[in-house]
Design a protein around this motif. Structure first.
Motif, short mmCIF file in Angstrom:
data_model
loop_
_atom_site.label_atom_id
_atom_site.label_comp_id
_atom_site.label_asym_id
_atom_site.label_seq_id
_atom_site.Cartn_x
_atom_site.Cartn_y
_atom_site.Cartn_z
N GLU A 73 -13.21 -3.82 -8.20
CA GLU A 73 -12.58 -4.62 -7.17
C GLU A 73 -12.54 -3.83 -5.86
O GLU A 73 -12.06 -2.70 -5.84
CB GLU A 73 -11.16 -4.95 -7.61
CG GLU A 73 -10.55 -6.13 -6.90
CD GLU A 73 -9.15 -6.39 -7.40
OE1 GLU A 73 -8.38 -7.00 -6.68
OE2 GLU A 73 -8.84 -5.95 -8.54
N LYS A 74 -13.07 -4.42 -4.82
CA LYS A 74 -13.06 -3.73 -3.54
C LYS A 74 -11.74 -4.02 -2.82
O LYS A 74 -11.05 -4.97 -3.11
CB LYS A 74 -14.26 -4.13 -2.72
CG LYS A 74 -15.55 -3.66 -3.38
CD LYS A 74 -16.76 -3.95 -2.54
CE LYS A 74 -18.01 -3.61 -3.32
NZ LYS A 74 -18.18 -4.49 -4.51
N VAL A 75 -11.44 -3.15 -1.89
CA VAL A 75 -10.12 -3.18 -1.27
C VAL A 75 -10.24 -3.58 0.19
O VAL A 75 -11.06 -3.03 0.93
CB VAL A 75 -9.46 -1.78 -1.38
CG1 VAL A 75 -8.13 -1.77 -0.68
CG2 VAL A 75 -9.31 -1.39 -2.84
N ASN A 76 -9.41 -4.53 0.60
CA ASN A 76 -9.40 -4.98 1.99
C ASN A 76 -8.45 -4.10 2.81
O ASN A 76 -7.25 -4.05 2.53
CB ASN A 76 -8.94 -6.43 2.05
CG ASN A 76 -9.11 -7.01 3.44
OD1 ASN A 76 -8.91 -6.32 4.44
ND2 ASN A 76 -9.49 -8.27 3.52
N PRO A 77 -8.99 -3.41 3.82
CA PRO A 77 -8.13 -2.52 4.61
C PRO A 77 -6.94 -3.24 5.25
O PRO A 77 -5.88 -2.65 5.40
CB PRO A 77 -9.08 -1.99 5.69
CG PRO A 77 -10.45 -2.15 5.13
CD PRO A 77 -10.40 -3.37 4.24
N LYS B 50 -5.22 -5.58 3.97
CA LYS B 50 -4.17 -5.71 2.96
C LYS B 50 -3.41 -4.39 2.82
O LYS B 50 -2.18 -4.38 2.67
CB LYS B 50 -4.80 -6.11 1.62
CG LYS B 50 -3.83 -6.75 0.67
CD LYS B 50 -4.56 -7.52 -0.42
CE LYS B 50 -3.65 -7.81 -1.59
NZ LYS B 50 -2.52 -8.68 -1.22
N LEU B 51 -4.13 -3.28 2.92
CA LEU B 51 -3.46 -1.98 2.91
C LEU B 51 -2.50 -1.86 4.09
O LEU B 51 -1.39 -1.33 3.97
CB LEU B 51 -4.48 -0.84 2.98
CG LEU B 51 -5.46 -0.72 1.81
CD1 LEU B 51 -6.48 0.38 2.10
CD2 LEU B 51 -4.74 -0.44 0.51
#
Lengths: 414, 414
Positions: free
Chosen positions: A294-298, A300-301
């Motif tokens: 799963e890739k991470v959306n900056p 969302k961080l």
């Protein structure tokens, strides 16, 4: 000292027989030829059958290198990934695996300062550790404390440096924080637990297989079975989540780990053992796993005030040239060791010829602490009860690894 | 004191005329009705024409709240995103924007300890700051140092707390490290530069529009024009990259920032000003930007030993309840201020009625340091040379914001 001796003998039996038959001289290289040595060879990527012990030309130290007569080597989950080829830019086989060892300095190359013949040392090696002799640049070599044994030293470097750097360099562990660690019974997990205990009032949530709980219960604050929904269990105790998540599994645990973080919390991925899925078509398996992460959306961080980090000590050392930073960390760790605040946990010792049994044990997550290859150890002799199983030598079978109950071992194939 | 006075007058002219005509009482609320106050209202999401100054019922402090007679308010890029509705869960308009202010305590609610009437304070507010009076929970209120002016105080809280927490809580800024900061001339950028100077031997790479370079050259080590390829320029000076990247732009800068990190380096996204693209169809624009953000593969972070973080001080304060942590940070910052190691940079002061000109200035990235709404300031009077442009009042035009050269302002629409 190796545990579960009854489990490991078939393969060893074949190995010894084959060696005695086909290349008997390999087994006693030092008496036959001073310029040769025993080493574990990975002949190609794949299952356990890609490993064998053979004789190799002994290396000589180049400028800036230290030549070490190896006493003990560390075995890590990463070595299984190397064997399967599921790492980034794997070396072209045949290759001698192994990234860390302890031993005695036998000679030094030109312009190599700081070590003398006879020094007891531990060292990082960019492959080639699983042999009777290794040469490695002086920057990767550290003197052992007097009271440290060779197996302890081989269990120390990678696990404690990784645990320390993740907790104190990547994250910023401070008093009162909480840490979740997967594979709490493993080498890194036990190092993490010990280092957390050097900081006041740190809560450690450990995840480990049930059968390890009695042995490691005292090392962590809360212990969960790896088969339960740990997210719910952690939230029952700490509804706000945790400050640091250390994940060596990857896959769905990344999303779960991020979800468990408190604001300003840090998730650190330091391995991807879920990628070792047992298929022999390892490259495909790796590629599939890679894209499934799963890739991470900056953004969302940003909204959640979270930190995600990756940590690979070997890349840091061998690709990114951070040996001086690692040296500084090692000094702090040796100081903690000398103060008896930390102590490596050795699970078991194995002869080079038992490397497959050792790998199976780490694959099955059977270990508590570190598995060590003891170069001077002889394979555990056969017992009568171990001869019930037969398997045809020379047959290329599918890799039997996996979480199934079939613990039969493949014969040793050259 | 407001700069570029000649640029801002048309809109203000219309605003004053309309106010005098249609709702003259708004302009002098305090003399007309003690229970009413002037405030900036955002009537709906969109362009500058959604903003107006109006009269509102004055709030009274609830239990645990402090009532502040506002002297100055901070204007941040985030306020433009609020206006456009391009934030996560925006409030339902009409709403009074503004997240920070300074002023004098006028009264306190029940069970509100630590402040007395007459105290000079600065405060975070969850909206409603751009008014003559605000009430906010006591946990968000801090006493001002005696020598700090109200505009300085309004310029202090958000920018310095954010800069400090990013550098020292999220990343771990230490001696000898390097920091890249976008919008180096902005409020956060200038706070970052000052805080970096409190740590020995820190290299700051700043990116800013060319016309600011003379003014901010001394605050950073290296300064680059925002229109050049800063990746190449940084690598010329530091081939290994940098330790910390602070990005308030998002978009393609995320990938560039990650690419510029040294091993163990930290990229922090703390804003997404590239999302404010000038379209009035802001929600669509936001959604599009969101999905266009390059997502990050955790395994790549693992291989490269990199850290990616998001930081939103407002979410930390108002959604995630971390006011005690922020209070501790504020104490450290006020100590640095009292030691004269840091000092907020105020770009310009604007009357409430000039909020649109102020927003345009921050949109155009014309500011050096912080824009302040000075509640007691009167709008800058018209000059003869400013009347050359005519625009039909009442006409709903497309939002003129953007990087184009057309700096015409819309008439004030009620």
């Amino acid at each position: 000292m190796a545990k579960e001796g009854a489990d490991m003998t078939e393969e060893t039996e074949h190995m010894i027989e084959k060696n005695l038959g086909k290349e008997a001289e390999n087994m006693e290289s030092s008496s036959v030829d001073a310029k040769e040595m025993r080493a574990v060879i990975l002949a190609g990527f794949g299952g356990l059958n890609k490993l064998r012990v053979t004789k190799k030309t002994m290396p000589e130290p180049q400028e800036g290198e230290v030549k070490i007569r190896v006493k003990a080597c560390g075995l890590n989950f990463l070595d299984l990934m190397v064997r399967q080829g599921t790492i980034d830019s794997p070396p072209k086989p045949p290759v001698v695996p192994g990234f860390e060892c302890s031993g005695i300095v036998e000679s030094v190359g030109e312009n190599t300062k700081g070590f003398e013949i006879g020094d007891r040392v531990m060292a990082f090696v960019n492959y080639n550790a699983w042999a009777e002799v290794v040469c490695t640049p002086v920057d990767f070599v550290y003197k052992m404390p007097d009271e440290m044994t060779f197996p302890e030293a081989a269990a120390f470097s990678l696990n404690f440096v990784a645990a320390y750097m993740m907790l104190f360099e990547v994250a910023n562990l401070r008093e009162g924080m909480s840490v979740l660690v997967h594979s709490a019974g493993g080498g890194v997990g036990q190092a993490v637990a010990q280092l957390c205990s050097t900081v006041p009032n740190v809560t450690v949530f450990g995840i480990a297989s049930c059968f390890k709980h009695v042995a490691i219960r005292d090392s962590v604050t809360h212990l969960f079975d790896r088969n339960i929904d740990y997210v719910q269990e952690v939230k029952k105790i700490s509804p706000e989540g945790v400050d640091i998540v250390l994940d060596c599994l990857c896959g769905e645990n990344t999303g779960k780990g991020l979800g468990l973080l408190k604001p300003l919390g840090t998730y650190i991925l330091y391995g991807a053992s879920n990628m070792v899925t047992g298929e022999t078509k390892s490259f495909f398996s790796f590629a599939k796993s890679w894209w499934q992460v799963e890739k991470v959306n900056p953004i969302k961080l940003y909204e959640e005030n979270k930190v995600i980090a990756g940590f690979s000590l070997l890349n840091l050392l061998f690709k990114q040239g951070r040996c001086s930073l690692v040296k500084a960390v090692m000094e702090k760790l040796l100081s903690l060791y000398n103060q008896k605040k930390i102590k490596p946990v050795v699970d078991s010792l194995w002869a080079l010829e038992e490397v497959k049994e050792a790998m199976q044990r780490i694959h099955d997550r059977g270990n508590i602490g570190k598995l060590i290859l003891d170069v001077e150890k002889s394979p555990t002799p056969l017992m009568a009860s171990d001869s019930t199983e037969t398997s045809e030598a020379g047959e290329e079978e599918e890799e039997p690894e996996g979480d199934n109950d079939n613990k039969e071992r493949m014969p040793f194939i050259h």
